[in-house]
Each structure stands twice: as structure tokens, then as C-alpha cells.
Scaffold this motif. Sequence first.
Motif, PDB file in Angstrom:
ATOM      1  N   TYR A 101       0.828  -1.208   0.000  1.00 34.58           N
ATOM      2  CA  TYR A 101       0.000   0.000   0.000  1.00 34.58           C
ATOM      3  C   TYR A 101       0.865   1.262   0.000  1.00 34.58           C
ATOM      4  O   TYR A 101       0.486   2.272  -0.588  1.00 34.58           O
ATOM      5  CB  TYR A 101      -1.007  -0.014   1.156  1.00 34.58           C
ATOM      6  CG  TYR A 101      -2.184  -0.926   0.844  1.00 34.58           C
ATOM      7  CD1 TYR A 101      -3.097  -0.593  -0.158  1.00 34.58           C
ATOM      8  CD2 TYR A 101      -2.356  -2.136   1.517  1.00 34.58           C
ATOM      9  CE1 TYR A 101      -4.158  -1.434  -0.470  1.00 34.58           C
ATOM     10  CE2 TYR A 101      -3.425  -2.983   1.217  1.00 34.58           C
ATOM     11  CZ  TYR A 101      -4.318  -2.617   0.221  1.00 34.58           C
ATOM     12  OH  TYR A 101      -5.364  -3.446  -0.102  1.00 34.58           O
ATOM     13  N   ALA A 166      -8.162  -3.728   4.697  1.00 31.53           N
ATOM     14  CA  ALA A 166      -7.429  -4.888   4.194  1.00 31.53           C
ATOM     15  C   ALA A 166      -6.993  -5.733   5.382  1.00 31.53           C
ATOM     16  O   ALA A 166      -7.022  -5.284   6.525  1.00 31.53           O
ATOM     17  CB  ALA A 166      -6.216  -4.437   3.391  1.00 31.53           C
ATOM     18  N   GLY A 219      -9.777  -5.076   0.698  1.00 33.43           N
ATOM     19  CA  GLY A 219      -8.570  -4.996  -0.129  1.00 33.43           C
ATOM     20  C   GLY A 219      -7.814  -6.301  -0.016  1.00 33.43           C
ATOM     21  O   GLY A 219      -8.399  -7.340   0.282  1.00 33.43           O
TER      22      GLY A 219
END
Length: 295
Positions: A101, A166, A219
Amino acid sequence: MVEGIVTERAGQKITVFVPEEGKYYRGIPLGKVRKKDRIYAGDRVTGRLVDSTTFAIEAIKERKNLLVRPPIANVDKVVVVATIESPPFQSYLMDNLLVVYGFLGIEAVVVFNKVDILSEEGRKELDKWVKVYSDAGYTVIPVSAETGEGLDRLSEELSGVTSIFAGASGVGKSSIISKLTGEHLRVGEVSEKTERGRHTTREVRLIPFKGGFIGDAPGFSRVEALNFMDKEQVRLYFPEFLNYQCRFSDCLHVNEEGCEVTEAVKRGEIACERYKNYLKMIHEFVPWLSEVEGC
Ligand SMILES: Nc1nc2c(ncn2[C@@H]2O[C@H](COP(=O)(O)OP(=O)(O)O)[C@@H](O)[C@H]2O)c(=O)[nH]1
Ligand SMILES: [Mg+2]
Ligand SMILES: [Zn+2]
């Protein structure tokens, strides 16, 4: 000219939220838009209100980013959720997610959920990991979707931004989103089928939350940084490494002369756990690496 944000894109159906009106409209892309570009949830659009239910989309504003999983444009933050116990904490997964990320340019907030069921041992573990990730430069928030503990702090972090969640299956992502937004998300549902080969094109929806939006689809639940970037780039997404200037600017922090990062690990300024995960991430490319003393 009116501005809106696409909150849902399901096949031909596009939903546009107009903050000014506090209302949802059915979005109809005009020909020139349709030809040029696909529209995603998260897109900022401009256009005209044709009637009380229809938004004619005349243009898509330039995107800050576009995630593929879930398919959302203009994502500001990712909440990486983990647990200390049930399921046990996987620091390697956490570090991979943070690197990926980071590489995608999306700010991460680290959340440790299920603090309501921690054992005494688990409490100590929690304190340790909170320190590790805070020292590394992340915002870390211990929470419980069950009791609501810590959710005030998390909701402050998410106000006014577009965020996604996520982390591994079962850590409580859906539970936290449900608790925050009051929207009913299915809890205890394994939605990771796509990773086992089946491609379900799950549509995402953005849930309005405190002047921002939360994506309702998860995610990444697991990633390998090297599927996204070269081994030379991984070190750039360990923010704590960037505080040190090695002799060579292309230092991989493995066993080079004048490596300040390994020195910092030896002095205990950089967490061993983080450094070891870094080595593990790039390991297959540096088979010669040696252990760092005291780590
Ligand atoms: N004790 C406790 N259980 C939780 C908490 N958050 C989630 N759970 C439970 O953990 C399981 C998985 O939650 P879910 O939200 O589906 O996780 P996801 O796979 O990450 O979306 C469910 O049985 C939830 O009820 C929490 O804070 N405390
Ligand atoms: Mg879920
Ligand atoms: Zn170095």
C-alpha cells in the motif's frame, strides 16, 4: 455544473452521490465520457442534474489513484486490520501489506482488533506490536468491534477521506465497518474466493461516513511485495529505514559496508521483527545475507 462522487458501479448502473444535495442520483455518462473511460466507484464526476433522479455525467475528474482490489478510485487510506490472537498475528503479512500500500501511495492505519478477548499474554504482545508499528511511523489503533473500544479514534482517522479495509480473513474487517457505519455487512463470510482461482467480480459500494466514504469490499488479504515491485524498491516502503543514510545510496541494507540501517538494528533503534521481515521479503534475491548480531 454539479459535482458528485460515484458510490457504486454495478454493470451499467452508476450511482452518484451529490454532497451539495445530500442525495443519490442515477448516473448516465454522456457519449464522450463513455467512449473515453470506464467509470469506477470513487470517481469524482461533474455534470448536470437532468431531473430529480438523474445525473448526466459530463466529465470524470483526474484520478489520484485507481485500485484494482477492490476497484475503487481516489483511495486516501487503507486500514490494515490484524489481531494478536484468534487468529494469531502474522507480522510478515502485515509488513507486506504496508509495503504494497505504501508503494501504491495509500496511507496506512494499523488496527489491532478483538482486544476484548486478549489473554494476559496477548495484552503484552499487543503492547509490543503497538510500539513496533508506532516506532516505524504508523498510526496504530487497538480496537474492539465487539465493545466499541478504540472506534472513536479510528472514526476520526477516517473522517473526510475515502478508505478501504485490508487484512486476513476473520480479523473483523466487516465487523468494524458495520459497527462504524451502521450498515449491515455480512460477518464471518469468507470473501477471498477470488484468490483461490474463482473470479467473482464483486461490486463495491462506498458507504458515506463522516464526510468521507468507506469501501465495503476488502482490499488485499495477502500479498507478496515482490509481485508489485523490484527488490530495490522494497526498502523505500519501510519508513523507519529512511531516517538513516548509508554510505551507498543504493544500499540494500543486507551486509554492505557502511550500512546505517543494520547498525540501527544492532542498536535496537529499528525493530528486529521489521528488519527480519524485510530480509524475508527480498530473501530469494540475496542468498548471501548474514544474520545481524542480536537480532
Ligand atoms: N470477540 C470479538 N470478536 C470479533 C470482533 N470483531 C469481529 N469478531 C468476530 O470475528 C469473526 C470474523 O469477523 P468478520 O468481520 O467477518 O471478519 P473479516 O473476515 O475480516 O471481515 C466473526 O465471528 C466476528 O463476530 C471483536 O472485536 N471481538
Ligand atoms: Mg468480511
Ligand atoms: Zn544500508
